[in-house]
Motif scaffolding. Structure first.
Motif, mmCIF file in Angstrom:
data_model
loop_
_atom_site.group_PDB
_atom_site.id
_atom_site.type_symbol
_atom_site.label_atom_id
_atom_site.label_comp_id
_atom_site.label_asym_id
_atom_site.label_seq_id
_atom_site.Cartn_x
_atom_site.Cartn_y
_atom_site.Cartn_z
ATOM 1 N N ASP A 248 4.068 9.347 6.240
ATOM 2 C CA ASP A 248 5.313 9.901 6.408
ATOM 3 C C ASP A 248 5.940 9.857 7.677
ATOM 4 O O ASP A 248 6.574 10.768 8.127
ATOM 5 C CB ASP A 248 5.251 11.372 5.537
ATOM 6 C CG ASP A 248 4.307 12.316 6.198
ATOM 7 O OD1 ASP A 248 3.660 12.096 7.373
ATOM 8 O OD2 ASP A 248 4.222 13.382 5.749
ATOM 9 N N PHE A 249 5.071 9.264 8.435
ATOM 10 C CA PHE A 249 5.489 9.293 9.923
ATOM 11 C C PHE A 249 5.217 10.517 10.888
ATOM 12 O O PHE A 249 5.575 10.819 11.732
ATOM 13 C CB PHE A 249 7.051 8.655 10.138
ATOM 14 C CG PHE A 249 7.179 7.333 9.741
ATOM 15 C CD1 PHE A 249 6.294 6.196 9.988
ATOM 16 C CD2 PHE A 249 8.089 7.403 8.512
ATOM 17 C CE1 PHE A 249 6.576 5.039 9.566
ATOM 18 C CE2 PHE A 249 8.132 5.981 8.106
ATOM 19 C CZ PHE A 249 7.499 4.831 8.507
ATOM 20 N N ILE B 48 0.641 -0.746 4.749
ATOM 21 C CA ILE B 48 1.110 0.535 5.028
ATOM 22 C C ILE B 48 2.464 0.760 4.275
ATOM 23 O O ILE B 48 3.343 0.011 4.192
ATOM 24 C CB ILE B 48 1.743 0.455 6.783
ATOM 25 C CG1 ILE B 48 0.523 -0.096 7.385
ATOM 26 C CG2 ILE B 48 2.150 1.766 7.153
ATOM 27 C CD1 ILE B 48 0.890 -0.750 8.861
ATOM 28 N N VAL B 49 2.285 1.776 3.559
ATOM 29 C CA VAL B 49 3.381 2.487 2.638
ATOM 30 C C VAL B 49 4.045 3.580 3.170
ATOM 31 O O VAL B 49 3.331 4.562 3.330
ATOM 32 C CB VAL B 49 2.622 2.491 0.973
ATOM 33 C CG1 VAL B 49 3.803 3.043 0.221
ATOM 34 C CG2 VAL B 49 2.232 1.290 0.749
ATOM 35 N N HIS B 50 5.230 3.539 3.037
ATOM 36 C CA HIS B 50 6.034 4.779 3.030
ATOM 37 C C HIS B 50 7.121 5.119 2.070
ATOM 38 O O HIS B 50 7.708 4.108 1.468
ATOM 39 C CB HIS B 50 6.955 4.786 4.416
ATOM 40 C CG HIS B 50 7.777 5.921 4.691
ATOM 41 N ND1 HIS B 50 7.476 7.163 4.902
ATOM 42 C CD2 HIS B 50 9.250 6.015 4.351
ATOM 43 C CE1 HIS B 50 8.586 7.923 4.751
ATOM 44 N NE2 HIS B 50 9.660 7.210 4.348
ATOM 45 N N VAL B 51 6.975 6.228 1.370
ATOM 46 C CA VAL B 51 7.562 6.556 0.207
ATOM 47 C C VAL B 51 8.846 7.575 0.638
ATOM 48 O O VAL B 51 8.637 8.513 1.132
ATOM 49 C CB VAL B 51 6.858 7.294 -0.717
ATOM 50 C CG1 VAL B 51 7.728 7.708 -2.091
ATOM 51 C CG2 VAL B 51 5.561 6.556 -1.275
ATOM 52 N N ALA C 1 14.432 4.502 7.324
ATOM 53 C CA ALA C 1 13.027 4.379 6.914
ATOM 54 C C ALA C 1 12.540 2.817 7.528
ATOM 55 O O ALA C 1 11.273 2.757 7.797
ATOM 56 C CB ALA C 1 12.523 4.439 5.381
ATOM 57 N N LYS C 2 13.284 1.867 7.299
ATOM 58 C CA LYS C 2 12.933 0.821 7.771
ATOM 59 C C LYS C 2 12.694 0.588 9.396
ATOM 60 O O LYS C 2 11.906 -0.264 9.931
ATOM 61 C CB LYS C 2 13.896 -0.383 7.512
ATOM 62 C CG LYS C 2 13.988 -0.774 5.737
ATOM 63 C CD LYS C 2 15.230 -1.536 5.411
ATOM 64 C CE LYS C 2 15.231 -1.768 3.923
ATOM 65 N NZ LYS C 2 16.378 -2.646 3.572
ATOM 66 N N GLY D 212 -3.170 11.171 5.048
ATOM 67 C CA GLY D 212 -3.218 12.282 5.929
ATOM 68 C C GLY D 212 -2.876 13.374 4.897
ATOM 69 O O GLY D 212 -1.993 13.434 4.250
ATOM 70 N N THR D 213 -3.346 14.618 5.519
ATOM 71 C CA THR D 213 -2.781 15.921 4.739
ATOM 72 C C THR D 213 -2.518 16.962 5.800
ATOM 73 O O THR D 213 -3.183 16.953 6.786
ATOM 74 C CB THR D 213 -4.069 16.149 3.977
ATOM 75 O OG1 THR D 213 -3.782 17.381 2.956
ATOM 76 C CG2 THR D 213 -5.429 16.486 4.571
#
Length: 149
Positions: free
Chosen positions: A12-13, A37-40, A68-69, A114-115
């Motif tokens: 989530d950066f 690498i995935v971003h939602v 996001a891109k 990450g949490t």
């Protein structure tokens, strides 16, 4: 030890994600794995019924997607200059569901996430994407928390 050949990193950066990424990259290097690498993009509340004269809902979605891109490109250029075996994905939806779906789609052998380590009321209100991923994933999940200062 089981070999991890396809590692998926959800970001989530945030600082938490950046810290978890170090683990994902180290494991990808160790196993010569493909790193995804995935971003939602968390689906925003439906704003179509709210009057906002300067921007349409479609324009807002487009701006969020473009942002996001740009963040993904910056992330990859700063973190992956010397690691070429990676792909990226930006998807929209409910984060834990999209992470699980993408992991299944690519046949991930490990998910790294990450949490924030929220507890109490904060955990109750915001929930935990990492916790939901751990519960629903069909492959191992490495949940990484920032060190306590």
């Amino acid at each position: 030890m089981k070999r991890f050949d396809k590692i998926m990193m959800a970001t989530d950066f945030s600082d938490n994600s950046d810290y978890a990424f170090d683990y994902a990259l180290a494991l990808a290097r160790q196993f010569n794995a493909e790193l995804t690498i995935v971003h939602v993009i968390n689906e925003p509340a439906d704003l179509r019924g709210i009057y906002v004269p300067q921007v349409t809902y479609e324009e807002l979605e487009k701006e969020i997607s473009q942002g996001a891109k740009e963040m993904m490109a910056k992330f990859c250029s700063s973190k992956l200059a010397d690691y070429g075996n990676y792909t990226t994905a930006i998807v929209s939806g409910i984060p834990f569901q999209e992470i699980i779906a993408k992991a299944s789609e690519i046949g991930a052998s490990l998910i790294v996430i990450g949490t924030h380590g929220r507890t109490g009321l904060e955990h109750l209100v915001f929930g935990s994407t990492a916790e939901r991923v751990v519960r629903a994933a069909k492959c191992p999940v490495l949940s990484v928390r920032l060190p306590v200062q």
